[in-house]
Design a protein around this motif. Structure first.
Motif, PDB file in Angstrom:
ATOM      1  N   GLN A  24      29.833  14.723  33.202  1.00  0.00           N
ATOM      2  CA  GLN A  24      28.544  15.202  32.730  1.00  0.00           C
ATOM      3  C   GLN A  24      28.108  14.419  31.506  1.00  0.00           C
ATOM      4  N   LEU A 114      24.777  17.860  31.445  1.00  0.00           N
ATOM      5  CA  LEU A 114      24.255  17.829  32.812  1.00  0.00           C
ATOM      6  C   LEU A 114      24.895  16.675  33.575  1.00  0.00           C
ATOM      7  N   SER A 115      25.057  16.869  34.866  1.00  0.00           N
ATOM      8  CA  SER A 115      25.523  15.759  35.698  1.00  0.00           C
ATOM      9  C   SER A 115      24.378  14.756  35.840  1.00  0.00           C
ATOM     10  N   ALA A 118      21.927  16.095  38.376  1.00  0.00           N
ATOM     11  CA  ALA A 118      21.035  17.149  37.878  1.00  0.00           C
ATOM     12  C   ALA A 118      19.933  16.548  37.012  1.00  0.00           C
ATOM     13  N   LEU A 119      20.287  15.546  36.229  1.00  0.00           N
ATOM     14  CA  LEU A 119      19.278  14.877  35.405  1.00  0.00           C
ATOM     15  C   LEU A 119      18.251  14.178  36.287  1.00  0.00           C
TER      16      LEU A 119
END
Length: 153
Positions: A24, A114-115, A118-119
């Motif tokens: 992350q 955030l991964s 996800a970003l």
């Protein structure tokens, strides 16, 4: 562009840090012009400090995390929609120690992990295209030794 125009051009010099932990990335959610946007820990270079020092300072101020820079990712030139020119220097860093009691810079809503996926799924909330470009280059393995940067006395 004439010589006078060249003398007036003064980009905002900024730094940004890609901090990774367990797959992350450390990001900040901040208020910008009435919107909540996502960014790397980033900010302006202060007088008298090196680019690396600025990256460490900005990361601590915006996230409460002490970090150790490990590599230079790249330099990015970008003009904002209002015409403001930016010259951004991006670094890879490792998290060292968290100070959860430390107040975050004004405008920062929260620091979050955030991964990259996800970003990428939240691209509409990125503060600028520099955010994803820096992450994309980092994901591609772009790293240069910190020794490529010199602060000359």
């Amino acid at each position: 562009m004439n010589a006078l125009d060249c003398q007036r051009w003064a980009p905002h010099v900024t730094v940004a840090t890609v901090v990774s932990r367990a797959g992350q990335l450390l990001l900040v959610e901040e208020e910008k012009e009435g919107r909540r946007v996502l960014n790397q820990p980033a900010g302006h270079l202060d007088p008298g400090e090196s680019l690396v020092e600025a990256a460490v300072r900005e990361t601590l101020e915006e996230t409460g995390w002490e970090v150790r820079p490990t590599a230079f990712i790249g330099a990015y030139q970008w003009d904002a929609a209002d015409g403001t020119p930016f010259l951004r220097f991006a670094f890879a860093a490792e998290p060292v120690r968290h100070h959860p009691e430390r107040p975050l810079d004004g405008g920062i809503v929260q620091a979050l992990w955030l991964s990259p996926a996800a970003l990428q799924a939240d691209m509409a909330r990125l503060r600028s295209p520099l955010v994803w470009q820096t992450v994309s280059d980092w994901l591609a393995g772009q790293r240069f030794p910190l020794s490529v940067l010199r602060q000359v006395p």
